[in-house]
Design an enzyme around this catalytic site. Structure first.
Site, short mmCIF file in Angstrom:
data_model
loop_
_atom_site.label_atom_id
_atom_site.label_comp_id
_atom_site.label_asym_id
_atom_site.label_seq_id
_atom_site.Cartn_x
_atom_site.Cartn_y
_atom_site.Cartn_z
N GLU A 75 0.84 -1.20 0.00
CA GLU A 75 0.00 0.00 0.00
C GLU A 75 0.88 1.25 0.00
O GLU A 75 1.87 1.29 0.71
CB GLU A 75 -0.87 0.03 1.27
CG GLU A 75 -1.70 -1.23 1.46
CD GLU A 75 -2.54 -1.20 2.72
OE1 GLU A 75 -2.51 -0.17 3.44
OE2 GLU A 75 -3.20 -2.21 3.00
N LYS A 127 2.37 4.48 1.27
CA LYS A 127 2.39 5.05 2.62
C LYS A 127 2.07 6.54 2.48
O LYS A 127 2.90 7.32 2.02
CB LYS A 127 3.74 4.85 3.28
CG LYS A 127 3.75 5.30 4.72
CD LYS A 127 5.05 4.89 5.39
CE LYS A 127 5.02 5.21 6.87
NZ LYS A 127 4.76 6.62 7.18
N ASP A 139 1.57 10.26 3.36
CA ASP A 139 2.23 11.13 4.32
C ASP A 139 1.21 12.11 4.90
O ASP A 139 1.14 13.26 4.50
CB ASP A 139 3.38 11.88 3.64
CG ASP A 139 4.35 12.46 4.65
OD1 ASP A 139 4.21 12.14 5.86
OD2 ASP A 139 5.23 13.24 4.25
N TYR A 193 -7.25 2.19 5.81
CA TYR A 193 -6.36 1.07 5.51
C TYR A 193 -6.25 0.01 6.60
O TYR A 193 -5.53 -0.96 6.44
CB TYR A 193 -4.96 1.57 5.16
CG TYR A 193 -4.37 2.56 6.16
CD1 TYR A 193 -4.12 2.20 7.49
CD2 TYR A 193 -4.03 3.85 5.75
CE1 TYR A 193 -3.58 3.11 8.38
CE2 TYR A 193 -3.49 4.77 6.65
CZ TYR A 193 -3.26 4.39 7.97
OH TYR A 193 -2.74 5.28 8.86
N LYS A 205 10.66 2.96 3.20
CA LYS A 205 10.67 4.42 3.02
C LYS A 205 11.57 4.82 1.86
O LYS A 205 12.71 4.38 1.79
CB LYS A 205 11.20 5.10 4.31
CG LYS A 205 10.27 4.98 5.50
CD LYS A 205 9.10 5.92 5.40
CE LYS A 205 9.08 7.05 6.40
NZ LYS A 205 9.42 6.86 7.76
N CYS A 212 15.50 45.87 8.51
CA CYS A 212 14.74 45.17 7.47
C CYS A 212 15.36 45.46 6.10
O CYS A 212 15.57 46.62 5.75
CB CYS A 212 13.29 45.63 7.50
SG CYS A 212 12.33 45.01 6.12
N CYS A 247 12.59 47.76 4.14
CA CYS A 247 12.21 49.13 4.49
C CYS A 247 13.20 49.82 5.44
O CYS A 247 13.09 51.02 5.67
CB CYS A 247 10.82 49.16 5.12
SG CYS A 247 10.82 48.59 6.83
N CYS A 301 10.44 42.27 11.08
CA CYS A 301 10.56 43.70 10.84
C CYS A 301 9.39 44.36 11.56
O CYS A 301 8.27 43.88 11.51
CB CYS A 301 10.44 43.95 9.34
SG CYS A 301 10.04 45.67 8.97
N CYS A 349 6.53 49.15 6.06
CA CYS A 349 7.36 48.22 5.29
C CYS A 349 6.59 47.70 4.08
O CYS A 349 5.54 47.10 4.22
CB CYS A 349 7.78 47.04 6.17
SG CYS A 349 8.77 45.84 5.28
S1 IVH Z 1 -0.94 0.57 8.70
C1 IVH Z 1 -0.44 -1.74 12.29
N1 IVH Z 1 -1.12 1.51 6.27
O1 IVH Z 1 2.25 5.24 8.70
C2 IVH Z 1 -0.36 -0.91 11.10
N2 IVH Z 1 -0.18 2.91 7.94
O2 IVH Z 1 4.62 4.55 10.39
C3 IVH Z 1 -0.64 0.48 11.35
N3 IVH Z 1 0.44 5.14 7.15
O3 IVH Z 1 0.84 5.54 11.89
C4 IVH Z 1 -0.55 1.36 10.21
N4 IVH Z 1 -0.22 4.88 5.08
O4 IVH Z 1 -0.01 7.08 10.00
C5 IVH Z 1 -0.72 1.75 7.53
N5 IVH Z 1 -1.39 2.24 4.09
C6 IVH Z 1 -1.00 2.48 5.34
C7 IVH Z 1 -0.45 3.71 5.73
C8 IVH Z 1 -0.03 3.88 7.04
C9 IVH Z 1 0.32 5.71 5.95
C10 IVH Z 1 1.02 5.81 8.34
C11 IVH Z 1 0.18 5.75 9.57
C12 IVH Z 1 1.00 5.05 10.61
C13 IVH Z 1 2.38 5.29 10.09
C14 IVH Z 1 3.30 4.20 10.61
#
Ligand code: IVH
Length: 693
Positions: free
Chosen positions: A128, A130, A132, A251, A339, A433, A436, A451, A456
């Site tokens: 999946e 990840k 952000d 998720y 990552k 500044c 100005c 400033c 300004c």
């Molecule tokens: S699963 C037990 N799935 O990543 C599993 N987390 O570093 C719990 N996150 O706290 C998380 N996309 O905020 C899962 N597809 C995804 C995710 C995901 C982003 C984030 C989430 C979690 C953090 C863990």
């Protein structure tokens, strides 16, 4: 009126109204789903608005028809004083990270070893993106969304239900009477209890829109979409959150009753069936090689997505295997986050310049040899502030590593010290500044240098707009658009110039007819007699909000007395601390300030002097009050303004000098403190009676 009495007085809705409301709720929720989750609406916006309007009218006529899952409840409830805490029924775990192919393969080998299955076996994994963003947990009881919370420490989070209700892709009710026309899908029962976990995030475009909006208002911008999402979700005023257009991918599931899910893939199917939004990029992979292939191939594709993805979450699919593996130190052994490294590059800093933002904040920016990072040519990177430069020891002429990840502003990671030849030059934050020339100032305890110049140019639009805004000089017709036009035409250079505008000048602007021009002029003229507190507030002195302006006006009576007050005299005013006093004193000694004041005086700006009601006459004369908890009929600001009007002071902390603590609902530590000190505690109703409301 008490809530119960209000409900009692409401008309009982007839059956047909009840049925119609239920139908409308379902219908609107369905179209919400098509629009916000599937991204393919099947009716026009106008038709959608008609349905929503009809439901709103019905609910207004029969308030008893309002249900918590009604789509009308998404606009944002009343502001809160603070968030309550929420205990997660099952803890919210975090994930271990893998930063390379080796680490990813090692994780899988370890899992196979523990499961006692040969590594050659093609285990199933769900890969999946990840996202952000920010992890949240949504609790549904019998299908109804009841609590939404942040992750917090994994065990306890903050209750942000009112905010999450405004996120359109979050279903408010899992029970539904409609199906998707074109889809045959596996059906799942509605769980009696479920905690759904997912990531709240902002799309890039929305992130940019929010930042643009904030910089127009002179508010600090967010460094990246993640921070913006976190800031939006933790707003005490849900109507602010509702304007931020947050989104969410579901998720995972925490504690659940009433349905069994045998694998991660099945869990995702169930979430989709319950009409949550799941990520369309998710893949079911067989064997570690295909997992690695996905991670590599997805790295190229993620750049094109409309939201930030910083890795791939790899989850062993089978629930049975997940249970056998369990978790260690708050991370499951059956999942890992691979990552992506932020894209980095090496370049040379040619100069460090200072940018002045609309609020007067000075941001040092590195000007670099242009270099490519993650497909984009970059020649500027933020150095954030003075402390960051010191911490990283960045000098002009240094060779540096810079990086860029997603929508994050490029930044300097570190200096390659080996490359120094001794000619590097240390950076000094300017004491004036660069735009100005007014003094800059770094308040104790703050990282930002600002400033303080009233004229300004870098902050001018914001300053003038603030000057004219409601609560300040309240000049109708002089809004941000007109201010921008006036500045572009060179007709104003400071707030006082507004009073020297002529009808011809105004009429020379685009889209400005004689009528609008003379309306604006009349409003400007009228503001010359604004009360003194509003003029003080309008000057935009740092740390001087409406309340402080009121206190200062009452204490000094005239602008001249305030201008000539020493720092000590200012400090002696009740409610004015040393930081505020210093800020006021410095403001009035600036040459620019003196010039603007003189221009205001010559233009005939003559604020009405303030006479404070004699202490003994005023209802709350000399009394000190503290508000705590949620008030029902007044906002906190209104309550405090009322106290002020009646000769009292409202403060934020309880001491033995406090006369009354007004305790609203769910009052917390301040109430406890009042009881401990024996301070008299009164209810909101008693307070209203006391002030004759
Ligand atoms: S699963 C037990 N799935 O990543 C599993 N987390 O570093 C719990 N996150 O706290 C998380 N996309 O905020 C899962 N597809 C995804 C995710 C995901 C982003 C984030 C989430 C979690 C953090 C863990």
């Amino acid at each position: 009126m008490a809530e119960a009495t209000k409900l009692f007085n409401q008309a009982e809705p007839p059956d047909d109204a009840r049925r119609r409301a239920e139908w409308l709720r379902q219908e609107i929720n369905k179209h919400n789903y098509y629009y916000y989750v599937l991204d393919s609406p099947i009716i026009s916006d106008a038709e959608y608005d008609r349905l929503l309007r009809e439901l709103m009218d019905l609910e207004q006529k029969y308030p008893r028809l309002v249900t918590p899952d009604s789509p009308t409840q998404r606009v944002g409830a009343e502001p809160q004083a603070q968030f309550r805490t929420h205990d997660h029924t099952e803890p919210m775990l975090s994930l271990a990270n893998a930063f390379s192919e080796e680490e990813l393969r090692a994780f899988i080998s370890r899992a196979c070893r523990m499961l006692k299955i040969p590594e050659t076996e093609q285990l199933e994994y769900v890969c999946e993106p990840k996202i952000d963003g920010l992890a949240v947990s949504l609790t549904y009881v019998d299908g109804i969304f009841t609590v939404g919370a942040t992750r917090g420490d994994g065990y306890k989070g903050e209750d942000i239900t009112a905010n999450l209700r405004t996120v359109k892709s979050i279903p408010l009710n899992l029970n539904r009477t409609w199906e998707l026309a074109e889809k045959s899908e596996r059906k799942f029962p509605i769980p009696t209890f479920i905690e759904v976990r997912g990531e709240v995030f902002l799309e890039h475009e929305e992130f940019r829109r929010i930042n643009e909006d904030r910089s127009e208002k002179g508010e600090p911008t967010f460094a990246n979409p993640r921070n913006a999402a976190a800031g939006s979700v933790r707003q005490l005023d849900p109507s602010v959150t509702s304007r931020r257009n947050l989104d969410m991918f579901a998720y995972a599931v925490g504690y659940v009753e009433g349905v069994t899910l045998d694998s991660q893939y099945e869990l995702l199917e169930a979430l989709r069936f319950w009409r949550f939004k799941t990520n369309p990029e998710i893949r079911l992979c067989s064997g570690v090689d295909s997992v690695w292939e996905f991670c590599r191939e997805f790295d190229a594709r993620r750049q094109a997505l409309t939201y930030d993805v910083d890795g791939v979450v790899v989850k062993i699919n089978s629930r049975r295997y997940q249970e056998a593996l369990g978790s260690v130190s708050r991370s499951p052994r059956w999942a890992i986050a691979y990552k992506y490294a932020p894209t980095q590059a090496i370049t040379i800093i040619r100069d460090i310049v200072v940018q002045v933002g609309r609020t007067g904040a000075l941001t040092p920016v590195a000007i670099m040899e242009p270099v490519e990072v993650g497909g984009v040519i970059v020649s500027r990177a933020t150095l954030h502030n003075e402390d960051e430069i010191k911490r990283k020891d960045v000098r002009i002429g240094d060779t540096v590593v810079i990086q860029r990840a997603g929508e994050v502003i490029p930044e300097v990671v570190e200096v390659v010290k080996d490359k120094r030849d001794g000619d590097e030059v240390e950076f000094q934050m300017p004491s004036n500044c660069p735009v100005c020339g007014a003094d800059t100032e770094r308040a104790p305890g703050e990282a930002v240098t600002r400033c303080i110049g009233i004229a300004c140019p870098a902050q001018l639009a914001q300053r003038i707009y603030h000057f004219a805004s409601r609560g300040a000089m309240d000049i109708e017709h002089v809004g941000p658009a007109l201010v921008e036009q006036l500045l572009n035409a060179g007709l104003v250079h400071d707030p006082a110039d507004l009073y020297y505008l002529t009808l011809d000048q105004l009429m020379s602007l685009d889209r400005m007819g004689e009528k609008s021009a003379s309306n604006a002029l009349a409003a400007i003229e009228q503001s010359k007699e604004a009360p003194l507190p509003r003029l003080i507030y309008a000057l935009g002195i740092r740390h001087v909000g409406e309340r402080t302006a009121q206190v200062l006006a009452e204490h000094f009576g005239t602008l001249d007395k305030l201008r000539n007050a020493t720092e000590e005299e200012l400090s002696a005013v009740m409610d004015v601390g040393p930081v505020v006093a210093a800020s006021i004193a410095r403001f009035f000694v600036q040459e620019e300030t003196k010039m603007v004041m003189e221009k205001l005086r010559k233009a005939g700006v003559k604020p009405k002097e303030v006479t404070r009601p004699a202490k003994e006459e005023a209802v709350l004369g000399g009394k000190k009050l503290v508000f705590t908890g949620e008030l029902q009929t007044l906002t906190r600001d209104e309550a405090e303004a009322l106290v002020h009007e009646l000769g009292g002071t409202a403060s934020s902390s309880v001491s033995k000098n406090t006369d009354f603590v007004v305790a609203g609902e769910r009052a917390g530590s301040k109430l406890a403190k009042a009881n401990e000190l024996g301070v008299k505690v009164i209810t909101e109703e008693e307070f209203l009676r006391m002030v004759g409301k």
